[in-house]
Motif scaffolding. Structure first.
Motif, mmCIF file in Angstrom:
data_model
loop_
_atom_site.group_PDB
_atom_site.id
_atom_site.type_symbol
_atom_site.label_atom_id
_atom_site.label_comp_id
_atom_site.label_asym_id
_atom_site.label_seq_id
_atom_site.Cartn_x
_atom_site.Cartn_y
_atom_site.Cartn_z
ATOM 1 N N ILE A 189 42.335 93.106 59.383
ATOM 2 C CA ILE A 189 43.031 92.787 58.123
ATOM 3 C C ILE A 189 42.022 92.467 57.020
ATOM 4 N N THR A 190 40.937 91.762 57.363
ATOM 5 C CA THR A 190 39.943 91.406 56.358
ATOM 6 C C THR A 190 39.225 92.642 55.828
ATOM 7 N N LEU A 191 38.705 93.457 56.725
ATOM 8 C CA LEU A 191 37.970 94.646 56.289
ATOM 9 C C LEU A 191 38.893 95.680 55.649
ATOM 10 N N GLY A 192 40.048 95.902 56.257
ATOM 11 C CA GLY A 192 40.982 96.878 55.701
ATOM 12 C C GLY A 192 41.449 96.498 54.308
ATOM 13 N N THR A 193 41.768 95.230 54.115
ATOM 14 C CA THR A 193 42.228 94.774 52.805
ATOM 15 C C THR A 193 41.092 94.846 51.793
ATOM 16 N N ALA A 194 39.887 94.452 52.190
ATOM 17 C CA ALA A 194 38.750 94.516 51.267
ATOM 18 C C ALA A 194 38.516 95.954 50.805
ATOM 19 N N ILE A 195 38.555 96.888 51.740
ATOM 20 C CA ILE A 195 38.365 98.304 51.380
ATOM 21 C C ILE A 195 39.486 98.775 50.460
#
Length: 180
Positions: free
Chosen positions: A153-159
């Motif tokens: 969720i952190t990496l996907g949302t940041a991207i």
């Protein structure tokens, strides 16, 4: 100021009472009084109370900021917080710790850890994070199901927020400047 403060506290008490009376967490979480009403009224109270908040004093302000940030971190890491906290009490706990941070930031005019660049960028991107976090949770679960959900969720949302900024927000802001 008084009306907004009394109404915010009243809505918080109604939300807590509904939880104790056995209403469903889904009903409490999505009810206007617990979801948006408390936040809107507290925002109105804070906006109307800047002079009062500034009189709190630097030291108490710094303590309130630390208490509020600690509260946000605790709420963020409670296992199953979605059923225990959000569904049961709506936004009451989040509103309480957020108010502590805001009062502290207004009362303490010294440089604060809250002005740290990465935190400010999260604040600037908060609406994009809000918009993209649920779709990215679902998409990342389908793409990489074996990765820890917090990392996904952190990496996907940041991207998604970065892509959204470059493809949607930046061009829209340029159009706004051109037409303003």
């Amino acid at each position: 100021r008084t009306t907004a403060g009394v109404l915010a506290v009243g809505l918080a008490l109604i939300t807590v009472w509904r939880h104790w009376a056995g209403h469903s967490g889904f009903d409490i979480y999505f009810a206007t009084h617990s979801h948006g009403g408390i936040l809107l009224l507290l925002g109105a109270w804070l906006g109307a109370s800047v002079d009062l908040l500034a009189s709190v004093g630097r030291d108490l302000g710094r303590r309130l900021t630390m208490i509020g940030v600690a509260g946000i971190l605790v709420i963020s890491f409670i296992p199953d917080r979605f059923s225990d906290i959000h569904a049961g009490y709506g936004y009451v706990p989040i509103a309480a710790v957020s108010v502590a941070v805001i009062i502290g930031a207004v009362a303490d005019d010294r440089p604060s850890p809250l002005t740290w660049g990465p935190l400010c960028q999260i604040g600037k991107s908060s609406y994009g994070i809000y918009l993209w976090h649920i779709p990215m949770f679902a998409i990342s679960a389908a793409i990489v199901p074996d990765v820890d959900p917090r990392i996904r969720i952190t990496l996907g949302t940041a991207i998604a927020v970065i892509i959204s900024h470059w493809l949607i927000e930046r061009p829209a802001l340029q159009l706004k400047r051109r037409w303003a």
